[in-house]
Scaffold this motif. Structure first.
Motif, mmCIF file in Angstrom:
data_model
loop_
_atom_site.group_PDB
_atom_site.id
_atom_site.type_symbol
_atom_site.label_atom_id
_atom_site.label_comp_id
_atom_site.label_asym_id
_atom_site.label_seq_id
_atom_site.Cartn_x
_atom_site.Cartn_y
_atom_site.Cartn_z
ATOM 1 N N ARG A 52 0.800 -1.297 -0.089
ATOM 2 C CA ARG A 52 -0.022 -0.043 0.084
ATOM 3 C C ARG A 52 0.931 1.329 0.100
ATOM 4 N N HIS A 53 0.675 2.184 -0.962
ATOM 5 C CA HIS A 53 1.438 3.507 -0.999
ATOM 6 C C HIS A 53 0.740 4.610 -0.137
ATOM 7 N N LEU A 54 1.595 5.090 0.734
ATOM 8 C CA LEU A 54 1.171 5.968 1.743
ATOM 9 C C LEU A 54 2.036 7.139 1.924
ATOM 10 N N ALA A 55 1.293 8.230 2.692
ATOM 11 C CA ALA A 55 1.948 9.241 3.067
ATOM 12 C C ALA A 55 2.147 9.667 4.454
ATOM 13 N N VAL A 56 3.360 9.878 4.989
ATOM 14 C CA VAL A 56 3.492 10.031 6.618
ATOM 15 C C VAL A 56 3.740 11.429 6.655
ATOM 16 N N LYS A 57 2.517 12.307 7.500
ATOM 17 C CA LYS A 57 2.995 13.732 7.406
ATOM 18 C C LYS A 57 3.389 13.829 9.032
ATOM 19 N N VAL A 58 4.365 14.450 9.065
ATOM 20 C CA VAL A 58 4.974 14.981 10.528
ATOM 21 C C VAL A 58 5.207 16.146 10.768
ATOM 22 N N GLU A 59 4.925 16.748 12.125
ATOM 23 C CA GLU A 59 5.026 17.798 12.228
ATOM 24 C C GLU A 59 5.742 17.918 13.932
ATOM 25 N N LYS A 60 6.455 19.137 14.091
ATOM 26 C CA LYS A 60 7.085 19.244 15.331
ATOM 27 C C LYS A 60 6.001 19.209 16.612
ATOM 28 N N TYR A 61 6.488 18.509 17.571
ATOM 29 C CA TYR A 61 5.466 18.570 18.490
ATOM 30 C C TYR A 61 4.918 19.606 19.036
ATOM 31 N N SER A 62 5.561 20.704 19.430
ATOM 32 C CA SER A 62 4.970 21.903 19.995
ATOM 33 C C SER A 62 4.502 22.784 18.829
ATOM 34 N N LYS A 63 4.399 22.379 17.797
ATOM 35 C CA LYS A 63 3.915 23.516 16.591
ATOM 36 C C LYS A 63 2.687 22.616 16.015
ATOM 37 N N SER A 64 2.461 21.453 16.267
ATOM 38 C CA SER A 64 1.614 20.634 15.532
ATOM 39 C C SER A 64 0.293 20.940 15.530
ATOM 40 N N MET A 65 -0.404 21.028 14.556
ATOM 41 C CA MET A 65 -2.026 21.181 14.280
ATOM 42 C C MET A 65 -2.675 19.960 13.571
ATOM 43 N N LEU A 66 -1.811 18.598 13.854
ATOM 44 C CA LEU A 66 -2.385 17.577 13.194
ATOM 45 C C LEU A 66 -3.535 17.069 13.876
ATOM 46 N N PHE A 67 -3.725 17.153 15.162
ATOM 47 C CA PHE A 67 -4.983 16.823 15.800
ATOM 48 C C PHE A 67 -6.227 17.454 15.236
ATOM 49 N N VAL A 68 -6.086 18.590 14.569
ATOM 50 C CA VAL A 68 -7.321 19.238 13.806
ATOM 51 C C VAL A 68 -7.474 18.252 12.484
ATOM 52 N N GLU A 69 -6.182 18.084 11.628
ATOM 53 C CA GLU A 69 -6.365 17.365 10.567
ATOM 54 C C GLU A 69 -6.921 16.085 10.907
ATOM 55 N N ALA A 70 -6.673 15.549 11.861
ATOM 56 C CA ALA A 70 -7.010 14.028 12.335
ATOM 57 C C ALA A 70 -8.664 14.244 12.332
ATOM 58 N N SER A 71 -8.998 15.106 13.169
ATOM 59 C CA SER A 71 -10.251 15.171 13.512
ATOM 60 C C SER A 71 -10.977 15.488 12.037
ATOM 61 N N PHE A 145 -17.265 20.935 8.901
ATOM 62 C CA PHE A 145 -16.035 21.630 9.223
ATOM 63 C C PHE A 145 -16.158 22.711 8.156
ATOM 64 N N LEU A 146 -15.191 23.805 8.330
ATOM 65 C CA LEU A 146 -14.582 24.874 7.589
ATOM 66 C C LEU A 146 -13.384 24.680 7.338
ATOM 67 N N SER A 147 -13.133 24.749 6.024
ATOM 68 C CA SER A 147 -11.516 24.819 5.556
ATOM 69 C C SER A 147 -10.817 26.155 6.019
ATOM 70 N N ARG A 148 -10.994 27.288 5.676
ATOM 71 C CA ARG A 148 -10.578 28.623 5.947
ATOM 72 C C ARG A 148 -9.273 28.896 5.342
ATOM 73 N N ASP A 149 -9.153 27.902 4.296
ATOM 74 C CA ASP A 149 -7.831 28.036 3.596
ATOM 75 C C ASP A 149 -7.939 27.418 2.357
ATOM 76 N N ILE A 150 -9.167 27.590 1.549
ATOM 77 C CA ILE A 150 -9.153 27.050 0.095
ATOM 78 C C ILE A 150 -8.177 27.739 -0.600
ATOM 79 N N LYS A 151 -7.431 26.825 -1.774
ATOM 80 C CA LYS A 151 -6.654 27.407 -2.559
ATOM 81 C C LYS A 151 -5.914 26.015 -3.253
ATOM 82 N N LEU A 175 -5.976 25.020 9.531
ATOM 83 C CA LEU A 175 -7.001 26.180 9.864
ATOM 84 C C LEU A 175 -8.378 25.778 10.044
ATOM 85 N N ALA A 176 -8.736 24.358 9.858
ATOM 86 C CA ALA A 176 -10.133 24.132 9.710
ATOM 87 C C ALA A 176 -10.675 24.237 11.174
ATOM 88 N N ARG A 177 -12.083 24.388 11.171
ATOM 89 C CA ARG A 177 -12.822 24.834 12.545
ATOM 90 C C ARG A 177 -14.128 24.070 12.466
#
Length: 349
Positions: A52-71, A145-151, A175-177
């Motif tokens: 299976r071909h996947l992507a692993v997205k990693v962010e620095k712990y203190s700066k991460s917004m991945l909990f939003v992305e995961a939601s 959810f809203l994106s708030r950053d459509i581009k 920036l999703a909400r």
């Protein structure tokens, strides 16, 4: 509960992994492959596991917004939405980095357009992109959810290796909400909230620093629509945000004919309708999609035609992969403090 870190702790512990490193998720260990894209806060790696071909997205712990992305991805996956990656896994390493594992995508639309002759898509590709990206926005809103950053940089075709190359996916939800409360009632607008999004595509409401709603995602999509079909926006080279706002206002009045020159007539009608929407209104997604589909029909455009980037060499060369880690919105660092510090693997949905 992991406690918040001090600034010195963040400096000492924050790091990103490197290619070849193994990261451990809930379900599997993942050997990080080539770097697909990177930004100030994180990196995206390729990964192949069990074919299976996947992507692993990693962010620095203190700066991460991945909990939003995961939601967002969890909500999208529960609804089996067409235009969203599957989130396969997630995890964190101590207080160094957080990661999620998801479907591999192709290059984002911003990069793909930049690679075309005259930096322009054909009308066929542009219209079909517009339809699929609006379908994705509708799905996101249906997931509450809203994106708030459509581009364009936050959309990409699926990867040929996964046989998803005919579908456009939305990604990057830093920036999703969620726009409803726990009882699914719409949040009331909060007044002035500061800038959200990307200057080129931000709505007039965003320029006024007011709270954004579904209409604002669709207005940002409209600028994407004009750009991918016409080839450019009048304010593409303008960096001052106030000047961009003024250009967008002129595009509705004295510069409207020039702004929409060469565009199908329905573009004018769609803009008028978007501008009529209030904060609480549900955008007329299907009406806009039907209008664009009618243009495709009139022009003899088939929905399964090749994309402009699908020449013979690109069909054979399947090793090129996406920069799914497009840069966060210009002012994201101003809002990092909104992240609940210390959200690690246990907080990824």
């Amino acid at each position: 509960m992991v406690e918040a870190m001090t600034s010195s702790q963040q400096t000492d512990t924050d790091r990103l992994p490197v290619s070849g490193e193994i990261v451990r998720g809930h379900n599997n260990d993942y050997t990080l492959g080539d770097v697909l894209g990177d930004g100030g806060y994180g990196t995206v790696f390729s990964c192949t596991i069990l074919g299976r071909h996947l992507a692993v997205k990693v962010e620095k712990y203190s700066k991460s917004m991945l909990f939003v992305e995961a939601s967002v991805l969890k909500a999208a996956n529960q609804r089996r939405l067409k235009h969203f990656c599957t989130m396969v896994d997630g995890g964190s390493l101590n207080k160094e980095f957080v990661f999620i594992v998801m479907t591999l995508l192709g290059k984002d639309l911003h990069r793909l357009r930049a690679e075309q002759v005259d930096r322009k898509f054909s009308m066929s590709t542009g219209l079909r992109i517009a339809i699929q990206t609006l379908e994705a926005i509708k799905e996101l809103h249906e997931a509450l959810f809203l994106s708030r950053d459509i581009k364009p940089g936050n959309f990409a075709p699926g990867h040929r290796l996964n046989n998803q190359h005919k579908t456009i996916f939305m990604f990057d939800f830093g920036l999703a909400r969620r726009f409803v409360d726990k009882n699914n009632n719409l949040h009331a607008p909060r007044g002035e909230v500061g800038w959200r999004g990307t200057t080129r595509y931000g709505s007039l409401v965003a320029h006024s620093r007011q709270d954004l709603g579904r209409r604002d995602d669709v207005e940002s999509w409209y600028y994407l629509l004009v750009e991918v079909t016409k080839g450019c926006l009048p304010w593409r080279l303008v960096t001052d945000r106030t000047a961009v706002q003024q250009a967008k206002m002129r595009a509705r009045k004295e510069d409207r004919a020039a702004f929409l020159s060469g565009c199908p007539p329905c573009f004018d009608e769609i803009l008028t309708d978007i501008d009529s929407l209030s904060f609480y209104d549900v955008p007329r997604y299907d009406q806009y999609i039907t209008a664009l589909e009618k243009v495709c029909q009139d022009k003899g455009i088939r929905m399964n035609e090749h994309w402009d980037w699908e020449d013979e060499s690109s069909v054979r060369h399947t090793s090129q992969v996406t920069g799914e880690c497009s840069a966060r919105s210009e002012d994201r660092d101003k809002h990092v403090s909104q992240n609940v510090q210390g959200r690690g693997i246990s907080h990824l949905p």
